[in-house]
Design a protein around this motif. Structure first.
Motif, mmCIF file in Angstrom:
data_model
loop_
_atom_site.group_PDB
_atom_site.id
_atom_site.type_symbol
_atom_site.label_atom_id
_atom_site.label_comp_id
_atom_site.label_asym_id
_atom_site.label_seq_id
_atom_site.Cartn_x
_atom_site.Cartn_y
_atom_site.Cartn_z
ATOM 1 N N HIS A 26 4.601 1.162 1.757
ATOM 2 C CA HIS A 26 4.615 -0.251 2.602
ATOM 3 C C HIS A 26 4.351 -1.360 1.934
ATOM 4 C CE1 HIS A 26 4.334 -2.750 6.176
ATOM 5 N NE2 HIS A 26 3.147 -3.233 5.689
ATOM 6 N N LEU A 27 5.558 -2.189 1.882
ATOM 7 C CA LEU A 27 5.704 -3.448 1.168
ATOM 8 C C LEU A 27 5.337 -4.724 2.064
ATOM 9 C CD1 LEU A 27 7.503 -1.304 -0.401
ATOM 10 C CD2 LEU A 27 8.951 -3.362 -1.070
ATOM 11 N N VAL B 124 0.904 -1.326 0.145
ATOM 12 C CA VAL B 124 0.077 0.035 0.121
ATOM 13 C C VAL B 124 1.017 1.509 -0.019
ATOM 14 C CG1 VAL B 124 -1.806 -1.019 1.242
ATOM 15 C CG2 VAL B 124 -0.260 0.112 2.483
ATOM 16 N N ALA B 125 0.311 2.225 -0.757
ATOM 17 C CA ALA B 125 1.190 3.661 -0.778
ATOM 18 C C ALA B 125 0.202 4.676 -0.373
ATOM 19 C CB ALA B 125 1.834 3.722 -1.938
ATOM 20 N N ASP C 181 -6.241 -0.441 5.797
ATOM 21 C CA ASP C 181 -6.012 -0.401 4.283
ATOM 22 C C ASP C 181 -5.234 -1.564 3.638
ATOM 23 O OD1 ASP C 181 -6.883 2.285 4.434
ATOM 24 O OD2 ASP C 181 -4.935 3.221 5.059
ATOM 25 N N ILE C 182 -4.149 -2.176 4.607
ATOM 26 C CA ILE C 182 -3.466 -3.250 4.198
ATOM 27 C C ILE C 182 -4.152 -4.428 4.099
ATOM 28 C CG2 ILE C 182 -1.839 -4.956 4.961
ATOM 29 C CD1 ILE C 182 -0.324 -2.661 6.430
ATOM 30 N N ALA D 184 -6.158 -4.039 0.588
ATOM 31 C CA ALA D 184 -5.163 -4.135 -0.546
ATOM 32 C C ALA D 184 -4.946 -5.456 -0.646
ATOM 33 C CB ALA D 184 -3.889 -3.398 -0.339
ATOM 34 N N ARG D 185 -4.672 -6.100 0.384
ATOM 35 C CA ARG D 185 -4.394 -7.835 0.241
ATOM 36 C C ARG D 185 -5.373 -8.544 -0.326
ATOM 37 N NH1 ARG D 185 -0.078 -10.173 2.705
ATOM 38 N NH2 ARG D 185 1.032 -8.876 4.474
ATOM 39 N N GLU D 186 -6.904 -8.114 0.175
ATOM 40 C CA GLU D 186 -7.772 -8.652 -0.348
ATOM 41 C C GLU D 186 -8.189 -8.519 -1.913
ATOM 42 O OE1 GLU D 186 -10.783 -7.248 2.079
ATOM 43 O OE2 GLU D 186 -10.764 -8.923 3.445
#
Length: 314
Positions: free
Chosen positions: A258-259, A239-240, A298-299, A302-304
């Protein structure tokens, strides 16, 4: 690929080429069609393929702080041109002396006097020179007298619609990344060198790779699902946040990525952040705990998202 910065660095060996002229912001599918023509004609004539471009963008000179956002930085533009197998790039510094050149002077001084071009490839909407008086007809007439050909390429269309940098900027500002990808022929990305920050992400439990964007106009703000290349040999999802971090009352524009499942020190590395989906606006939270909770959300989102798409087919 050889970069020639400014006309005073031109040498006698640079004379004689097949050229095209343009800002080439984004190097979208329409630009790529012109570049393919450029390469084809250069190969037939056994001459170098040269792209003449400008920095800063002319609109940044004429409109200063009200200029359109750039789709690509100058470095990104050069990297893409290199991937297109262009032989040479001549970057002209766009300042008063260039802005004041009439179309006729540009032809005589730059195209013929400096470069001795043998063939020029241009798009059908190409205009140049002071007050944009120069066009295909003028180039053709001058070419007949001064010894170069002019090849006109038609506007590139996708599903009947014209492909242009301004349309791509609109799609990016609206976070319509899939449509922008189709027009660009690749994912939209922002690249830069990872710099030291305040280490707040690491303190909050979400370390980030930071790219300082203070000298670059960019066409979007917010929090995004992204992929990152260049941190190591692998492409990483993450996410950025692209903005000014209002929680900490800062004003400097920064891209923080963030990686997922990554915690290496990569300061100084040049990374590329590709944008897939806008998750939300950047906003100010009432507390650090609220910010941390939102980052975790948010993470998860984004993963989903990445679980549901096949990047190889995107």
């Amino acid at each position: 690929m050889e970069l020639i910065r400014y006309s005073y660095n031109l040498k006698s060996r640079h004379r004689g080429c097949v050229a095209t002229i343009g800002n080439y912001d984004g190097i979208h599918l329409g630009h790529q069609a012109v570049l393919r023509q450029l390469k084809r004609h250069a190969e037939v004539m056994a001459l170098p393929a040269l792209v003449i471009t400008f920095d800063p963008h002319p609109q940044e000179f004429f409109k200063a702080g009200d200029a359109p956002t750039r789709i690509t930085s100058f470095r990104e533009k050069l990297e893409i041109l290199k991937q297109q197998d262009i032989d040479r790039v001549l970057c002209l510094r766009f300042q008063q002396n260039i802005a004041e050149l009439s179309a006729e002077q540009f032809i005589e001084q730059v195209l013929v006097g400096d470069l001795s071009i043998k063939r020029l490839i241009i798009g059908d909407d190409f205009k140049f020179g002071k007050n944009r008086r120069g066009d295909f007809r003028m180039l053709r007439d001058y070419g007949k007298r001064l010894g170069f050909d002019v090849i006109l390429t038609e506007t590139h269309r996708l599903d009947g619609d014209r492909v242009s940098s301004s349309i791509i900027r609109d799609r990016l500002q609206e976070s319509r990344f899939e449509e922008a990808q189709l027009l660009l022929g690749r994912y939209f990305s922002i690249s830069g060198r990872v710099v030291h920050g305040a280490k707040r992400g690491r303190q909050l439990g979400f370390p980030t790779a930071n790219i300082n964007l203070s000298k670059r106009y960019v066409p979007l703000r917010g929090v995004f699902a992204v992929s990152v290349k260049g941190a190591d040999e692998t492409t990483h999802l993450g996410v950025a946040n692209l903005g000014t971090r209002p929680v900490f009352e800062e004003k400097k524009l920064l891209l923080e990525a963030h990686l997922f499942d990554f915690d290496k020190m990569i300061y100084g590395r040049h990374i590329s952040v590709e944008f897939f989906k806008r998750l939300r606006d950047e906003r100010k939270f009432s507390s650090i705990d609220e910010l941390v909770a939102q980052i975790a959300t948010d993470i998860k989102t984004a993963r989903e998202y990445f679980t549901d798409i096949d990047l190889a087919k995107s």
